[in-house]
Write an enzyme that holds these catalytic residues in place. Structure first.
Site, PDB file in Angstrom:
ATOM      1  N   MET A   4     -19.343 -23.102  37.496  1.00  0.00           N
ATOM      2  CA  MET A   4     -19.572 -23.840  36.296  1.00  0.00           C
ATOM      3  C   MET A   4     -19.540 -23.015  35.082  1.00  0.00           C
ATOM      4  SD  MET A   4     -21.214 -28.066  37.631  1.00  0.00           S
ATOM      5  CE  MET A   4     -21.458 -26.774  39.427  1.00  0.00           C
ATOM      6  N   PHE A  34     -25.513 -31.325  36.061  1.00  0.00           N
ATOM      7  CA  PHE A  34     -26.867 -31.862  36.881  1.00  0.00           C
ATOM      8  C   PHE A  34     -26.922 -32.007  38.344  1.00  0.00           C
ATOM      9  CE2 PHE A  34     -26.929 -31.346  32.555  1.00  0.00           C
ATOM     10  CZ  PHE A  34     -28.764 -30.881  31.938  1.00  0.00           C
ATOM     11  N   GLY A  35     -27.584 -32.294  38.533  1.00  0.00           N
ATOM     12  CA  GLY A  35     -27.652 -33.331  40.129  1.00  0.00           C
ATOM     13  C   GLY A  35     -28.038 -34.403  40.139  1.00  0.00           C
ATOM     14  N   GLY A  36     -28.727 -34.895  41.201  1.00  0.00           N
ATOM     15  CA  GLY A  36     -29.223 -36.630  41.069  1.00  0.00           C
ATOM     16  C   GLY A  36     -28.091 -37.303  40.960  1.00  0.00           C
ATOM     17  N   ASP A  64     -18.572 -34.044  45.234  1.00  0.00           N
ATOM     18  CA  ASP A  64     -19.283 -33.406  44.817  1.00  0.00           C
ATOM     19  C   ASP A  64     -19.763 -34.211  44.055  1.00  0.00           C
ATOM     20  OD1 ASP A  64     -21.449 -31.948  44.088  1.00  0.00           O
ATOM     21  OD2 ASP A  64     -20.390 -30.073  43.132  1.00  0.00           O
ATOM     22  N   GLY A  65     -20.867 -34.513  43.989  1.00  0.00           N
ATOM     23  CA  GLY A  65     -21.625 -35.186  42.894  1.00  0.00           C
ATOM     24  C   GLY A  65     -21.974 -37.004  43.821  1.00  0.00           C
ATOM     25  N   GLY A  66     -23.064 -37.244  43.961  1.00  0.00           N
ATOM     26  CA  GLY A  66     -23.757 -38.376  44.105  1.00  0.00           C
ATOM     27  C   GLY A  66     -23.527 -38.983  45.429  1.00  0.00           C
ATOM     28  N   GLY A  69     -26.764 -32.799  48.002  1.00  0.00           N
ATOM     29  CA  GLY A  69     -27.446 -32.134  46.815  1.00  0.00           C
ATOM     30  C   GLY A  69     -29.034 -33.138  48.280  1.00  0.00           C
ATOM     31  N   SER A  70     -29.654 -33.787  47.436  1.00  0.00           N
ATOM     32  CA  SER A  70     -30.292 -34.548  47.197  1.00  0.00           C
ATOM     33  C   SER A  70     -30.470 -35.547  48.908  1.00  0.00           C
ATOM     34  CB  SER A  70     -30.981 -35.687  46.538  1.00  0.00           C
ATOM     35  OG  SER A  70     -29.870 -36.988  45.683  1.00  0.00           O
TER      36      SER A  70
END
Length: 229
Positions: free
Chosen positions: A66, A141-143, A173-175, A195-196
């Site tokens: 990114m 950002f993650g989360g 990717d994402g959530g 991720g989380s």
């Protein structure tokens, strides 16, 4: 169609990266988010950390760049040990040339699209790629919460892959979590960045296995795109 789970190191404890990488060694890939505080409003890590991670784990590294000027910087991540390098369509000046350079250096080449970027203008580029990444949150950002409005875009991307008879991967990717992975799989994704949902648990390895099982069940039983493949 085998599903793959790629835990995102962005959600790990950065003071223990080698240990966190080993904690998910049953995963298919380790997803490494590289952010430059220009293309996205966050700063994470660079090629030296990727090189260290490559020495610390047997899990292949999936680097998601990114960053601005990926044409200039992406090859360095292959040299650092990444097995797959993803650049953003919005940032690449010459995406075909870049994809070919990444492949020539021995890695898989992938292209990512932000939520507002349509897949259709890039249809003719698909044969040059090994994977397309559909962002299901705004990168940076993650989360973040999963964007359901991306599901039709995932479906359209899978349809284009099928139209051209390509054996390429479709990553989201994402959530991505136990609550969303089945919807992604049903829409056409077969590679899932989490991720989380992995590192936020007491047993990251077990979380990887559970997510893989969920996605595999959907892919083999209800996903029309896979059943017709």
């Amino acid at each position: 169609m085998a599903v793959q789970i790629n835990p995102s190191i962005l959600s790990a404890d950065f003071s223990r990266l080698a240990e966190e990488a080993k904690a998910v060694e049953g995963a298919d890939w380790l997803h490494v988010d590289v952010m430059d505080n220009h293309f996205v409003p966050n700063l994470t890590l660079g090629a030296p950390i990727v090189e260290s991670l490559a020495r610390a784990t047997d899990t292949p590294l999936d680097c998601h760049l990114m960053i601005e000027e990926p044409d200039r910087w992406a090859p360095a991540y292959v040299e650092a040990g990444a097995g797959s390098v993803t650049f953003h369509a919005e940032a690449a000046a010459a995406p075909v040339r870049l994809a070919r350079e990444i492949r020539a250096k021995g890695a898989r080449a992938a292209m990512a699209l932000k939520p507002a970027t349509p897949i259709e203008p890039y249809e003719d580029l698909l044969p040059e790629l090994d994977m397309v990444l559909i962002m299901t949150v705004e990168p940076g950002f993650g989360g973040q919460a999963f964007l359901d409005i991306m599901l039709p875009k995932i479906r359209r991307t899978r349809e284009l892959i099928a139209k051209h008879g390509l054996e390429m991967w479709l990553q989201v990717d994402g959530g991505v979590s136990a609550d969303t992975i089945e919807r992604c799989a049903d829409a056409g994704a077969d590679v899932f960045v989490a991720g989380s949902a992995v590192y936020g648990t007491d047993d990251p390895a077990a979380a990887v296995r559970s997510l893989r099982a969920q996605a595999a069940e959907t892919t083999t039983t209800t996903a029309a795109w896979a059943c017709n493949h």
